[in-house]
Structure formats: structure tokens, C-alpha cells
Design a protein around this motif. Structure first.
Motif, PDB file in Angstrom:
ATOM      1  N   GLY A   3      11.246  -4.424   5.180  1.00 25.05           N
ATOM      2  CA  GLY A   3      10.460  -5.640   5.264  1.00 25.05           C
ATOM      3  C   GLY A   3      10.931  -6.627   6.302  1.00 25.05           C
ATOM      4  N   ALA A   4      12.202  -6.600   6.680  1.00 25.37           N
ATOM      5  CA  ALA A   4      12.690  -7.622   7.614  1.00 25.37           C
ATOM      6  C   ALA A   4      13.301  -7.011   8.865  1.00 25.37           C
ATOM      7  N   PHE A   8       7.489  -8.615  -3.639  1.00 28.87           N
ATOM      8  CA  PHE A   8       7.965  -8.975  -2.304  1.00 28.87           C
ATOM      9  C   PHE A   8       7.988  -7.756  -1.391  1.00 28.87           C
ATOM     10  N   ALA A   9       8.458  -6.638  -1.941  1.00 25.03           N
ATOM     11  CA  ALA A   9       8.506  -5.412  -1.135  1.00 25.03           C
ATOM     12  C   ALA A   9       7.100  -5.028  -0.689  1.00 25.03           C
ATOM     13  N   LEU A  33       6.268 -13.656   9.263  1.00 26.96           N
ATOM     14  CA  LEU A  33       6.663 -12.975   8.033  1.00 26.96           C
ATOM     15  C   LEU A  33       8.131 -13.203   7.738  1.00 26.96           C
ATOM     16  N   VAL A  34       8.985 -12.965   8.744  1.00 28.86           N
ATOM     17  CA  VAL A  34      10.420 -13.068   8.509  1.00 28.86           C
ATOM     18  C   VAL A  34      10.798 -14.510   8.179  1.00 28.86           C
ATOM     19  N   GLU A  89       9.116 -15.528   4.518  1.00 26.45           N
ATOM     20  CA  GLU A  89       9.478 -14.766   3.329  1.00 26.45           C
ATOM     21  C   GLU A  89      10.827 -15.227   2.793  1.00 26.45           C
ATOM     22  N   VAL A  92      10.930  -4.937  10.987  1.00 24.48           N
ATOM     23  CA  VAL A  92       9.952  -5.863  11.570  1.00 24.48           C
ATOM     24  C   VAL A  92      10.531  -6.492  12.830  1.00 24.48           C
ATOM     25  N   GLN A 129      16.086 -16.121 -16.680  1.00 21.66           N
ATOM     26  CA  GLN A 129      17.101 -15.069 -16.837  1.00 21.66           C
ATOM     27  C   GLN A 129      16.493 -13.673 -16.760  1.00 21.66           C
ATOM     28  N   LEU A 133      10.643  -8.618  -7.331  1.00 24.88           N
ATOM     29  CA  LEU A 133      11.112  -7.988  -6.091  1.00 24.88           C
ATOM     30  C   LEU A 133      10.106  -6.970  -5.587  1.00 24.88           C
ATOM     31  N   VAL A 134       9.466  -6.241  -6.502  1.00 30.80           N
ATOM     32  CA  VAL A 134       8.487  -5.235  -6.080  1.00 30.80           C
ATOM     33  C   VAL A 134       7.321  -5.910  -5.370  1.00 30.80           C
ATOM     34  N   PRO A 138      19.354  -4.954 -12.352  1.00 34.05           N
ATOM     35  CA  PRO A 138      19.786  -6.216 -11.737  1.00 34.05           C
ATOM     36  C   PRO A 138      20.976  -6.828 -12.482  1.00 34.05           C
ATOM     37  N   SER A 180      11.409  -4.040 -14.528  1.00 33.07           N
ATOM     38  CA  SER A 180      12.582  -4.904 -14.665  1.00 33.07           C
ATOM     39  C   SER A 180      12.850  -5.650 -13.359  1.00 33.07           C
ATOM     40  N   VAL A 181      12.252  -5.207 -12.245  1.00 27.99           N
ATOM     41  CA  VAL A 181      12.443  -5.891 -10.965  1.00 27.99           C
ATOM     42  C   VAL A 181      11.090  -6.342 -10.406  1.00 27.99           C
ATOM     43  N   GLY A 188       5.872  -7.299   2.032  1.00 31.90           N
ATOM     44  CA  GLY A 188       6.526  -6.967   3.299  1.00 31.90           C
ATOM     45  C   GLY A 188       5.919  -5.735   3.935  1.00 31.90           C
ATOM     46  N   LEU A 189       5.601  -4.720   3.116  1.00 31.13           N
ATOM     47  CA  LEU A 189       4.997  -3.497   3.660  1.00 31.13           C
ATOM     48  C   LEU A 189       3.571  -3.760   4.123  1.00 31.13           C
ATOM     49  N   VAL A 193      13.671  -1.853   0.385  1.00 32.69           N
ATOM     50  CA  VAL A 193      12.369  -2.053   1.029  1.00 32.69           C
ATOM     51  C   VAL A 193      12.252  -3.475   1.575  1.00 32.69           C
ATOM     52  N   ILE A 194      12.696  -4.482   0.788  1.00 34.35           N
ATOM     53  CA  ILE A 194      12.517  -5.873   1.233  1.00 34.35           C
ATOM     54  C   ILE A 194      13.356  -6.150   2.473  1.00 34.35           C
ATOM     55  N   ALA A 214      14.236  -1.758  -4.498  1.00 32.34           N
ATOM     56  CA  ALA A 214      13.440  -2.916  -4.083  1.00 32.34           C
ATOM     57  C   ALA A 214      14.104  -3.637  -2.917  1.00 32.34           C
TER      58      ALA A 214
END
Lengths: 174, 336
Positions: A63-64, B125-126, B158-159, B162, A67, B177, B122-123, A131, B118-119, B129-130, A58-59, A55
Motif C-alpha cells: 500500500g505504501a 486499510f489494506a 494516498l501516501v 493514509e 506506491v 481495546q 486493518l483489512v 494483534p 480480528s484485524v 491501499g490496493l 499489504v498496508i 494486513a
């Protein structure tokens, strides 16, 4: 079996797109190819049971950072391709030899190594990619390195601000 | 914790989710036009079908029969791929928003969420971004100066936003948590909705979400009065419709994320467990109304205002929220 197919596709994608990054003459297309490489590597991370790293890959990178590459390339605009003979052309033979030697070395190293799963059964790696595991590694096992890295990054950020400030002040003086 | 579902059930669920989100998109667009009408003291569309409710269908039919046009200077492959990229990333996001708990159907266990990762945060966000690459690549591939400027603005926006958005939700993650959206909703059921203990984080999240979806007052990438329509300039017919769809589906997904992180997700009183998704839907509509309300009220920011606001106001506020939350969590929460 499914994992091997996914691995093969992702690995081929990573290599193919990486070749595109260095061979495509148009910088914008090369950057798009770089996105393909990064996504393939993210899939490889997933297959290695490291969803957090996938993840973040990719972010942060796709993603940054890419870009920003595209942003700069879009602003600079397309340059016409350079015509005439390649000034590095006479060294092509030496370069090919060097790359060949490196590939051979890598292959020899790989074949002689004892990576888990190469000859024996897969070794259980345990929880290293979640994580929680990564967070514990940062603040518990490797806290000194982690803090030192944050200090270096802080210094880098300060340095960037100072340099940019000098440039801005210089422009104002003119 | 993990529920084993048969493959066919997952397929049905995925199809149903995608279908639902696309239907909601069509009506969000209609409601936006109706609400904008009301905000401007006029009626809005009310002719097609019963009080205008067949308008989305009529629009789709019209867009399908438009000419599929590719400009001569365009990069053909990327021009076609860009809208697909945008919509694929937008629709995938809905899989991670939980809309209920687990249940049983025909003797099979099933979960009322696409998947529990579990993430999860974050997924999302990914994916967002894509999804932006759809706009950046589409703008560049059009071979048009306005489109290119729109693409460049998308990249910068975006940058900038985000970062603020990511920092604004770390507070929630620290309190719950967990990065899994299902765990975050469960944690809120056992305590309070996190809007009560993260009001600043919520405010930053909402502003950043408006910027992330390119909505007024942050719609600089497609500013009609300056850039014609930015990255959309050369797109028409179905490809234009797909870009519009991606924008609205992104709105729905981000509304779902906001509802899940700050308003307790599908948690709510009175309703039986198998209807809990109605609560999530109601909260999503609150967010969507807010988006439309903002569009009807605020004028577009200037570009330098946008950048200054993102880096000098939102980012410090989000960082402050993060530091305070970290200290409180560190002192008062017992370690498990």
C-alpha cells in the motif's frame, strides 16, 4: 486439503511474481510483479495464522512502499531498452553455477532439517499472530529491542530531514 | 463469540450485500446531482421516470452501448485490469462493516455482518491501499501524459493522507481495546459514541476520508481544469462507469467505517433489533450528505496546499490526539 491448495497457489504466485520482478525489463511491470509477490506472501502469512502480519504486509509494503516505487518510475518515464551485448555476459556461467550451488545448499538444508510438519505431525504454535500477542511481544518480552529500534528509526528520520534541508538550502544558494 | 454459519447463507449474504451497495451507489450518484442542483439554485435531473428516479438506469444503458475504446499507446492488459482492481477492492470492503447483531433464520444462526475479523480495521486499510492501484495502474497504462500525472498525484495523495487517517482511528482502537469492528460497536453500546471522546480524531478522519476518496476539495488526481480528467482521461463507456462506481462505493464504505468507529454503527434507540441496520444506513447518509455538501461548497486545493495540509496540519493533529488518548487510557483504564 483446502489449505494445501491455497498454499500451493500462493507459493507459486510468490515465486512466479518474484521471478518476474528480476527478469522483466520494464521497471513499471517489474514493480507490478512485486505487488503480486507481496500479496502472495500476505496469503502465506494468513495461512500461518498471522492475520496481523498479513494486513500490515499489504498496508505498508503493497500500500505504501510500492506506491512510492511506482511514483518514482512514473516520473522518470520509460527508458528505451539498452541495445548491444550484455557486458556481464562472460560471467553468465559463473553466475549460473553460484545460483545452482545456493539452490542445492538450500535443498540439502531443507531436507536435513526437522521443521514441524515435515516428518512428524504439525506442532501447535499457540497464539503468536494475533494483534494482542504481537503487542505483548513488543512491550513485554522484547521491550528493550523495541525501544532501541524506535530510537534508530528516530535518528534515521532526523538524518533524512537534515540531509534534505542541506539539499534545499544548497539549491536556494545557487 | 464466533457464530457458525452454513456456507449457502454466507453466499446469499455476500450477494445481497454486494447488490445493496451497488444499488445505493446508483442512487447516491443521482442524489448528488439533485443536491448539487439545489445547492446551485437549480433543479438537477428530474425528467427520467418519476421526478428523475430512473436516471441511473438510463445512464447505465447509455454507458453499456458506448464504444469500448483502447488507445494505441496503452498497455492493453493493465488498461483492462485496472478498473476491475478498483471495484473489487471497493466492494470487498463492505463485508467488514457490521450492520446488526446475531439472529436466527430458519433454525440457522446468522450474523448481520459480512464477516467479523480480528484485524477488521486493518483489512479495510489494506483494501483501500490496493484499490488505489486501480487508479495508478489505469493512469499509467493509458499511455497519456495527463493520465500519468493523475496517477502520480494519486500515489502522492494516498501516501500522505493514509498516514493521517490511520493515526486518527488509533484513538478509537485504544479505547475499544480491539481492532474488530463488531467489538468496537459493542464497546460503544456499553459506553458512549466515540465521537464524544474523540472529537479531534473524528475531524481528522473526516478530512482524510474526503482526501482518500478523491473528492473535492481534494480531487487533484482527476482535476478537470488542469488534467482533463487525470487517470480517467482515456477511459469511456463501462470501464469509466466502473471507475466512477469504485469511487462511490469507496465513499459508502468509508462512510460506514466512520459511522461504525465514531457514531456507534448500528446502535440507536427505538428500532427493534432486526431493523438496527436502518440506523447504520441513516448515519451513512449523513456522511454522504457531508461529502456532497463539501463538494458543492469548497474549491479545489492547490497541490502544494494539499501536501502542506496533509503533513503539517493533519498529521501533527492526529499525533497529538494519539498521545493524549494513550496517556488517558494508560492512566484511567484498568488492565484486564
Amino acid at each position: 486439503m483446502g489449505e494445501r491448495i491455497a498454499f500451493a497457489i500462493a507459493a507459486a504466485g510468490a515465486l512466479g511474481c518474484a521471478a518476474g520482478v528480476v527478469t522483466l525489463s520494464n521497471p513499471f511491470r517489474a514493480a507490478v510483479s512485486l505487488i503480486g509477490t507481496l500479496l502472495s506472501v500476505a496469503v502465506l502469512f494468513l495461512l500461518a495464522a498471522a492475520p496481523f502480519a498479513a494486513a500490515i504486509q499489504v498496508i505498508v509494503y503493497a500500500g505504501a512502499i510500492v506506491v512510492l516505487f511506482l511514483f518514482v518510475i512514473a516520473y522518470l518515464g520509460e527508458r528505451p531498452p539498452r541495445i548491444g551485448p550484455d557486458p556481464m555476459g562472460r560471467w553468465a556461467f559463473l553466475m549460473a553455477t553460484g545460483v545452482g550451488v545456493l539452490v542445492a545448499l538450500g535443498l540439502i538444508g531443507l531436507l536435513r532439517s526437522h521443521l514441524p510438519g515435515m516428518r512428524a505431525a504439525f506442532a501447535e504454535a499457540g497464539d503468536i499472530g494475533s494483534p494482542r500477542a504481537i503487542g505483548m511481544a513488543f512491550v513485554d518480552t522484547h521491550s528493550l529491542v523495541f525501544e532501541a529500534t524506535s530510537l534508530v528509526l528516530l535518528i534515521a528520520a532526523l538524518g533524512a530531514v537534515l540531509l534534505a534541508r542541506r539539499a534545499v538550502l544548497g539549491e536556494r544558494g545557487r | 463469540m464466533s457464530v457458525h454459519e452454513p456456507f449457502w447463507l454466507m453466499l446469499i449474504k455476500a450477494g445481497l450485500l454486494a447488490f445493496t451497495v451497488i444499488t445505493i451507489f446508483a442512487y447516491v450518484m443521482l442524489w448528488e446531482r439533485k443536491l448539487l442542483g439545489r445547492f446551485q439554485a437549480r433543479y438537477g435531473p428530474n425528467r427520467t421516470g418519476l421526478v428523475g428516479y430512473m436516471q441511473p438506469l438510463a445512464d447505465v444503458v447509455k454507458l453499456i452501448f458506448k464504444e469500448d475504446f483502447v488507445p494505441r499507446g496503452a498497455n492493453k492488459v493493465l488498461f483492462h485490469v485496472a478498473p476491475v482492481m478498483a471495484i473489487a477492492c471497493a466492494v470487498t470492503g463492505i463485508a467488514i462493516i457490521p450492520f446488526g447483531t446475531t439472529g436466527e433464520l430458519f433454525g440457522h444462526e446468522f450474523t448481520m455482518y459480512g464477516t467479523d475479523l480480528s484485524v477488521g480495521v486493518l483489512v479495510l486499510f489494506a483494501l483501500s491501499g490496493l484499490g488505489f492501484y486501480g487508479m495508478i495502474l489505469g493512469g499509467w497504462a493509458s499511455g497519456n501524459k495527463y493520465s500519468l500525472l493523475g496517477a502520480a498525484r494519486t500515489a502522492a495523495q494516498l501516501v500522505s493522507y493514509e498516514v493521517a487517517m490511520g493515526l486518527s482511528i488509533i484513538g478509537v482502537i485504544m479505547i475499544a481495546q480491539s481492532l474488530s469492528l463488531v467489538d468496537i460497536v459493542n464497546a460503544q453500546m456499553n459506553s458512549v459514541w466515540y465521537i464524544l471522546c474523540q472529537p479531534l480524531g473524528f475531524a481528522v478522519f473526516v478530512v482524510a476520508a474526503v482526501a482518500e476518496t478523491n473528492r473535492t476539495p481534494f480531487d487533484l488526481p482527476e482535476a478537470e481544469s488542469e488534467l482533463v480528467a487525470g487517470y480517467l482521461t482515456e477511459y469511456g463507456g463501462l470501464k469509466f462507469a466502473i471507475f466512477a462506481m469504485a469511487e462511490y462505493v469507496n465513499m459508502i464504505v468509508l462512510s460506514g467505517l466512520g459511522a461504525t468507529l465514531f457514531l456507534g454503527g448500528f446502535d440507536g434507540p427505538w428500532l427493534p433489533q432486526w431493523l438496527s441496520w436502518l440506523w447504520l444506513l441513516a448515519k451513512i447518509f449523513v456522511f454522504l450528505f457531508l461529502f456532497i455538501w463539501l463538494r458543492a461548497t469548497l474549491p479545489r486545493l492547490r497541490y502544494d496546499q494539499l501536501m502542506r495540509f496533509g503533513w503539517k496540519v493533519l498529521l501533527p493533529l492526529a499525533t497529538l490526539n494519539l498521545i493524549v488518548t494513550a496517556i488517558v487510557v494508560g492512566i484511567f483504564f484498568q488492565n484486564d
